[in-house]
Design a protein around this motif. Structure first.
Motif, PDB file in Angstrom:
ATOM      1  N   SER A 414      -8.969  -0.543  -9.281  1.00  0.00           N
ATOM      2  CA  SER A 414      -7.636   0.061  -9.222  1.00  0.00           C
ATOM      3  C   SER A 414      -7.259   0.574  -7.835  1.00  0.00           C
ATOM      4  N   SER A 415      -8.062   0.316  -6.825  1.00  0.00           N
ATOM      5  CA  SER A 415      -7.819   0.920  -5.518  1.00  0.00           C
ATOM      6  C   SER A 415      -6.750   0.203  -4.707  1.00  0.00           C
ATOM      7  N   TYR A 416      -6.216  -0.882  -5.205  1.00  0.00           N
ATOM      8  CA  TYR A 416      -5.256  -1.667  -4.421  1.00  0.00           C
ATOM      9  C   TYR A 416      -3.836  -1.417  -4.927  1.00  0.00           C
ATOM     10  N   ASP A 417      -2.950  -0.939  -4.055  1.00  0.00           N
ATOM     11  CA  ASP A 417      -1.563  -0.667  -4.432  1.00  0.00           C
ATOM     12  C   ASP A 417      -0.749  -1.953  -4.286  1.00  0.00           C
ATOM     13  N   THR A 418      -0.511  -2.605  -5.382  1.00  0.00           N
ATOM     14  CA  THR A 418       0.216  -3.885  -5.335  1.00  0.00           C
ATOM     15  C   THR A 418       1.595  -3.767  -5.970  1.00  0.00           C
ATOM     16  N   ALA A 419       2.142  -2.532  -6.062  1.00  0.00           N
ATOM     17  CA  ALA A 419       3.422  -2.333  -6.751  1.00  0.00           C
ATOM     18  C   ALA A 419       4.533  -3.163  -6.128  1.00  0.00           C
ATOM     19  N   VAL A 420       4.611  -3.164  -4.789  1.00  0.00           N
ATOM     20  CA  VAL A 420       5.699  -3.900  -4.133  1.00  0.00           C
ATOM     21  C   VAL A 420       5.586  -5.392  -4.423  1.00  0.00           C
ATOM     22  N   GLN A 421       4.378  -5.960  -4.201  1.00  0.00           N
ATOM     23  CA  GLN A 421       4.207  -7.392  -4.419  1.00  0.00           C
ATOM     24  C   GLN A 421       4.416  -7.758  -5.891  1.00  0.00           C
ATOM     25  N   ILE A 447      11.442  -2.061 -14.560  1.00  0.00           N
ATOM     26  CA  ILE A 447      11.975  -0.694 -14.588  1.00  0.00           C
ATOM     27  C   ILE A 447      10.876   0.308 -14.245  1.00  0.00           C
ATOM     28  N   ASP A 448       9.644   0.039 -14.688  1.00  0.00           N
ATOM     29  CA  ASP A 448       8.517   0.910 -14.328  1.00  0.00           C
ATOM     30  C   ASP A 448       8.313   0.933 -12.812  1.00  0.00           C
ATOM     31  N   TYR A 449       8.388  -0.250 -12.186  1.00  0.00           N
ATOM     32  CA  TYR A 449       8.235  -0.305 -10.724  1.00  0.00           C
ATOM     33  C   TYR A 449       9.377   0.431 -10.029  1.00  0.00           C
ATOM     34  N   LEU A 450      10.593   0.290 -10.551  1.00  0.00           N
ATOM     35  CA  LEU A 450      11.737   0.999  -9.977  1.00  0.00           C
ATOM     36  C   LEU A 450      11.524   2.508 -10.057  1.00  0.00           C
ATOM     37  N   ARG A 451      11.023   2.971 -11.197  1.00  0.00           N
ATOM     38  CA  ARG A 451      10.748   4.400 -11.357  1.00  0.00           C
ATOM     39  C   ARG A 451       9.697   4.867 -10.338  1.00  0.00           C
ATOM     40  N   ILE A 452       8.648   4.050 -10.152  1.00  0.00           N
ATOM     41  CA  ILE A 452       7.592   4.390  -9.185  1.00  0.00           C
ATOM     42  C   ILE A 452       8.181   4.530  -7.786  1.00  0.00           C
ATOM     43  N   PHE A 453       9.045   3.582  -7.386  1.00  0.00           N
ATOM     44  CA  PHE A 453       9.660   3.631  -6.054  1.00  0.00           C
ATOM     45  C   PHE A 453      10.496   4.906  -5.890  1.00  0.00           C
ATOM     46  N   LEU A 454      11.268   5.258  -6.921  1.00  0.00           N
ATOM     47  CA  LEU A 454      12.131   6.443  -6.817  1.00  0.00           C
ATOM     48  C   LEU A 454      11.296   7.714  -6.774  1.00  0.00           C
TER      49      LEU A 454
END
Length: 729
Positions: A414-421, A447-454
């Motif tokens: 889980s150490s890799y932040d791949t939210a953007v990709q 929508i989950d990724y959008l929430r994370i970005f905000l």
């Protein structure tokens, strides 16, 4: 529904409504709304209110004698009376009544033939009590019962409230036509009362689960169906959903929620069985049960039950295919899957020993190209960089080989932040999704990724996703209409505070053209919520530099209807509230009145009076109602202003009320010195409204006798009386 066929109950073709029935339904609803307005307008015990209640009740008794039972109900956001759909052209304000009922989660009002006045009072009480208070006692039905209602019942919109199954109630259901309807084909035609009971049963998941188990047991014992138990359960659920939908007891979306909660109420082992072997079932997918199943079962229990099933299975290869697909549906997000796999490996090892290792590796291999499955095809990693993909694959390899240290495993994977990709990958899934179910899964993920970005204040990334969603939802796009609706509803899953941050960031844009495009996109997704957020910023001077374009945006959209505003206008700054009042000129009068009424409580008295004046000048249908309410306003100046403004409305109710105030006999008077300005204002208004009645009131005041040598009236009142009588002659 996969290999399970559900045949809808055949319905006769709908005939055109009889004009006489339409007039009767319209008249009844009009009388009902008149009663509700009267209760809102007059205080309890007022003579005028008593007349309104008695008139309505006498007409109701005549009508119900003929109809046996009267049902007011909402279906697909439309008001129905006597099974006739009514619109605003037939009954003015029908939509307002629908909103008032929906605020209190009321879907139906059922008035029985034995209705009494106390029942009417209980119904009016629930419709005029704040919805928060109603909900705090357990909902509208419980509120009515507590207020003594015996012969008026309400059916509420579905809200899951936990309740255990009742053995006596289950036994009674097993002896009813409802049970025969489930186990016989064709079953008996259910009466309206039986359908209502079936609907009530479906709204209590644990009771419905027991009923379904009993029906399935009966069918299998008597060998009436060749289907497996899980298929039978789905068939019976489909049968229940169809008959309730055809009888218009509930809308399709709500019925899916009810069915979803029934399924989630099964024991964990039964729930897993139901989902594992029916993943292609469209009926099951439409309920949204897959998205909530992990939370219902629990990660530990899921890992344990799946492991146990694998170890005991005689057809491991086939079962593993089902398990891979199910995990793919449960864990579209790689990080959630990464949190589950170590637990799963531990449970599988405990259940199957060292021989379970290859089985676990095979399951991991299914996700090496991505972390979800659709129709047996592994999802492409899309725009994820080669380095990121390598990291993910290394994490999986590590998971296969290292010891069962749960913390170490989770950290490694889980150490890799791949939210953007991954957000780019999910966008592609959304564009190309074949099934409705996979489209909804992808949309939820985005929508989950959008929430994370905000949450991380990554507004640039957030606006990219907003632009993408707005393009898909655009009326000119090729996206199917149903999917556009899903996209437009999806932002509701994100906290309003996060949207407020994004809107404030958007309003800081310096390029007016770019801002215009962005505002259009945000409005498309957030609609009413967006206008409320912009309005809040506008009132609080957070966007003073951009007042012109924002003011134009608000004016443009407020012409049709007022937007929602969750703040208290009475607490806003005077300057900001004045800006709001300026916008009132662009609004429909009826929808703006509650906001102007809120401003009458502002500490700035001239501002409060300006709001009350605008209410009177609006000529909206409810303006008089608000002026009557102002007679009980805590601020004396507003009470006096309300009486003065009544002179604009030459209505009998207004004239009689003003005359009572002038005579000192109205309930709004406090029997104190502060009443004098109110009565003087009433005399001036009555002079304009009805000169003849004005003269009669003056004569009556003049002729009032002294009490123990003291004047019967205040000196200021008597001076005005004498002066006006001289003028009149």
């Amino acid at each position: 529904m996969g290999d399970v066929t559900i045949n809808p109950v055949p319905q006769p073709a709908k005939k055109a409504d009889n004009p006489a029935d339409v007039r009767l339904a319209s008249h009844f609803v009009g009388q009902f709304m008149g009663l509700l307005k009267g209760v809102q307008l007059y205080p309890p015990g007022h003579s005028m209110l008593q007349q309104i209640i008695e008139k309505f009740f006498s007409e109701l008794l005549v009508l119900i004698k003929e109809k046996q039972q009267i049902i007011l109900r909402i279906f697909e956001n439309k008001l129905h009376a006597f099974d006739i759909c009514l619109n605003s052209a037939q009954v003015a304000g029908a939509e307002t009544l629908v909103r008032e009922l929906q605020k209190r989660s009321i879907r139906q009002i059922i008035i029985e033939q034995t209705v009494s006045l106390s029942d009417i009072h209980a119904l009016m009480c629930v419709l005029t009590t704040p919805e928060e208070t109603v909900e705090s006692v357990g909902g509208a039905r419980e509120f009515m019962l507590q207020n003594g209602a015996e012969h008026i019942d309400v059916v509420e919109y579905y809200v899951r409230r936990s309740r255990g199954s009742d053995a006596a109630e289950l036994a009674e259901l097993r002896e009813s036509d409802i049970f025969r309807f489930l186990i016989e084909d064709p079953g008996p035609v259910l009466s309206r009362e039986q359908l209502r009971r079936l609907y009530a049963t479906a709204r209590h998941p644990s009771l419905c689960v027991e009923l379904l188990k009993a029906a399935v047991g009966c069918l299998r014992e008597e060998k009436k169906s060749p289907l497996a138990e899980d298929k039978l359960i789905l068939q019976l659920l489909g049968k229940i959903q169809n008959v309730l939908h055809d009888a218009q007891f509930s809308e399709e979306k709500e019925l899916r929620m009810i069915v979803r909660d029934i399924i989630l109420a099964f024991e964990k082992r039964d729930l897993l069985e139901l989902l594992l072997f029916n993943q292609e079932d469209e009926f099951l997918a439409q309920t949204g049960v897959f998205e909530q199943a992990v939370a219902a079962i629990g990660s530990e229990s899921l890992a344990e039950l799946v492991s146990e099933k694998i170890v005991k299975s005689e057809k491991v290869a086939t079962l593993l295919d089902h398990v891979k697909k199910l995990l793919g549906r449960f864990f579209l997000d790689r990080k959630k899957l990464a949190g589950f796999l170590p637990v799963f490996k531990e449970k599988l090892t405990d259940a199957g020993g060292k021989g379970s290792g290859p089985l676990f590796m095979e399951i991991c291999d299914a996700f090496s190209g991505g972390f979800s499955l659709e129709q047996d095809e592994e999802l492409s990693m899309g725009t994820i960089s080669a380095a990121e993909q390598s990291d993910i694959l290394q994490g999986l390899e590590a998971l296969k080989s290292v010891t069962n240290d749960r913390t170490a495993l989770q950290a490694r994977v889980s150490s890799y932040d791949t939210a953007v990709q991954m957000s780019f990958v999910v966008q592609e899934f959304l564009r190309t999704a074949g099934s409705k179910e996979f489209f909804q899964l992808s949309l939820n993920e985005l929508i989950d990724y959008l929430r994370i970005f905000l949450e991380k204040d990554a507004f640039g990334r957030g606006l990219e996703l907003v632009e993408f969603l707005a393009q898909m939802a655009d009326p000119e796009s090729v996206t199917p209409i149903e999917r556009k609706k899903c996209i437009i509803n999806s932002p509701n899953k994100i906290n309003t505070a996060l949207w407020e941050k994004l809107v404030r960031h958007a309003l800081s844009q310096e390029d007016d053209e770019a801002l215009g495009v962005l505002l259009k996109q945000l409005f498309m997704l957030l609609t009413d919520n967006f206008l409320g957020i912009v309005l809040k910023s506008y009132l609080r001077e957070e966007i003073v530099a951009r007042n012109a374009p924002v003011k134009e945006l608000l004016r443009q959209h407020l012409k049709a209807a007022m937007c929602s505003y969750d703040g208290k206008l009475r607490d806003e700054s005077a300057a900001g509230t004045n800006r709001f009042i300026d916008l009132f000129q662009s609004c429909s009068g009826d929808v703006a009145l509650p906001y102007l009424w809120e401003i009458t409580f502002h500490a700035d008295r001239p501002l409060a009076q300006r709001a009350l004046t605008l209410i009177a000048h609006s000529r909206a249908a409810d303006a008089v109602s608000f002026l009557f309410r102002a007679l009980e306003h805590p601020h004396k100046a507003l009470r006096v202003a309300a009486v003065e403004l009544m002179a604009r409305f030459n209505y009998p109710d207004i004239t009689s009320r003003v005359a009572l105030i002038a005579l000192g006999e109205d309930t709004c008077l406090k029997k104190e010195d502060t009443d004098v300005p109110l009565r003087l204002a009433a005399l001036q208004s009555l002079k304009k409204l009805n000169p003849n009645q004005f003269r009669e009131v003056l004569v009556e005041l003049q002729q009032r006798k002294k009490i123990f040598f003291l004047p019967a009236e205040d000196k200021a009142i008597l001076e005005v009386v004498r002066e006006q009588l001289k003028v009149i002659g």
